[in-house]
Design a protein around this motif. Sequence first.
Motif, PDB file in Angstrom:
ATOM      1  N   LEU A   1     -40.863  66.667 -22.414  1.00 17.52           N
ATOM      2  CA  LEU A   1     -40.196  66.290 -22.750  1.00 17.52           C
ATOM      3  C   LEU A   1     -40.414  64.638 -23.557  1.00 17.52           C
ATOM      4  O   LEU A   1     -41.611  64.335 -23.369  1.00 17.52           O
ATOM      5  N   ILE A   2     -40.572  64.463 -25.191  1.00 18.56           N
ATOM      6  CA  ILE A   2     -40.432  63.278 -25.623  1.00 18.56           C
ATOM      7  C   ILE A   2     -39.018  62.460 -25.833  1.00 18.56           C
ATOM      8  O   ILE A   2     -38.883  63.098 -26.446  1.00 18.56           O
ATOM      9  N   CYS A   3     -39.043  60.832 -25.185  1.00 22.07           N
ATOM     10  CA  CYS A   3     -37.865  60.461 -25.256  1.00 22.07           C
ATOM     11  C   CYS A   3     -38.387  59.098 -26.247  1.00 22.07           C
ATOM     12  O   CYS A   3     -39.300  58.371 -25.780  1.00 22.07           O
ATOM     13  N   VAL A   4     -37.011  59.253 -27.240  1.00 24.29           N
ATOM     14  CA  VAL A   4     -37.446  58.180 -28.255  1.00 24.29           C
ATOM     15  C   VAL A   4     -37.370  56.772 -28.135  1.00 24.29           C
ATOM     16  O   VAL A   4     -35.529  57.238 -27.780  1.00 24.29           O
ATOM     17  N   MET A   5     -37.121  55.740 -27.975  1.00 16.44           N
ATOM     18  CA  MET A   5     -35.988  54.674 -27.491  1.00 16.44           C
ATOM     19  C   MET A   5     -35.888  54.689 -28.885  1.00 16.44           C
ATOM     20  O   MET A   5     -36.394  53.773 -29.788  1.00 16.44           O
ATOM     21  N   THR A   6     -34.890  54.476 -29.085  1.00 20.67           N
ATOM     22  CA  THR A   6     -33.931  53.394 -30.016  1.00 20.67           C
ATOM     23  C   THR A   6     -33.447  52.014 -30.041  1.00 20.67           C
ATOM     24  O   THR A   6     -32.459  51.740 -30.335  1.00 20.67           O
ATOM     25  N   VAL A   7     -34.144  51.715 -28.928  1.00 19.51           N
ATOM     26  CA  VAL A   7     -33.488  49.981 -28.386  1.00 19.51           C
ATOM     27  C   VAL A   7     -35.042  49.678 -27.650  1.00 19.51           C
ATOM     28  O   VAL A   7     -35.416  50.134 -27.005  1.00 19.51           O
ATOM     29  N   ASN A   8     -34.815  48.949 -27.706  1.00 20.77           N
ATOM     30  CA  ASN A   8     -35.832  47.865 -26.394  1.00 20.77           C
ATOM     31  C   ASN A   8     -35.499  48.114 -24.758  1.00 20.77           C
ATOM     32  O   ASN A   8     -33.931  47.367 -25.228  1.00 20.77           O
TER      33      ASN A   8
END
Length: 229
Positions: free
Chosen positions: A137-144
Amino acid sequence: MTFDRSIKIAPSILAADFANFGAECEAIEAQGADWVHVDVMDGHFVPNITFGPAMCAAIRPHIKGVMDVHLMISPVDPYIDAFAKARADFITAHVEATPHIHRTLQAIRDAGVKAGVALNPGTPASAVAELLDMVDLICVMTVNPGFGGQKFIDMSAKIRELRAMIGDRPIHIEIDGGVDPKTAPLVALAGADVLVAGSAAFKGGSVSDPAPYGENIRAIRAAAEGTYV
């Protein structure tokens, strides 16, 4: 756990009733959640403190499906075994949290858990180019990371780049931060399949009135699937 790229909604219990976690996990699953997302924060890597391995172990019996544990902590390695013993299905570590992310991911897999790697908004997709054969899994943060309820940061270009890098590997792309029916189509169209939703999933409902949870989850799923390819 069979891999597939269908849209999965993973409500974050960071937005749940802290006094009633077990019942909240049961309620969101009953209302259509695919995964339960647990945001672990240490007050060091991120400016907030949330949960630890003991809480994960306590809620595990209340979760029938996937318990997705997102470690926003540094160091990571000393805690992997404890979260594995708490029966996490996925353990995700931040590439920014350790100078030896390769070793961390190997340790997660050695503990019998699926390994995830997370990228903060300011970290490029290229940071995981050498890790693709070690992650599930790759988790892309779309907030800090650090707090719920933040404004969505559009990472569509990064998601598209990751999706191209992944190719036919069985790797999920997860989005964490500001996901709601408006932003879900953007990330789904770019190639994401796991959508973490906190306030957007839990708003308006409670353990005693869980129907709004289902309405929220269905709305996010429908929005994402409307453009998913």
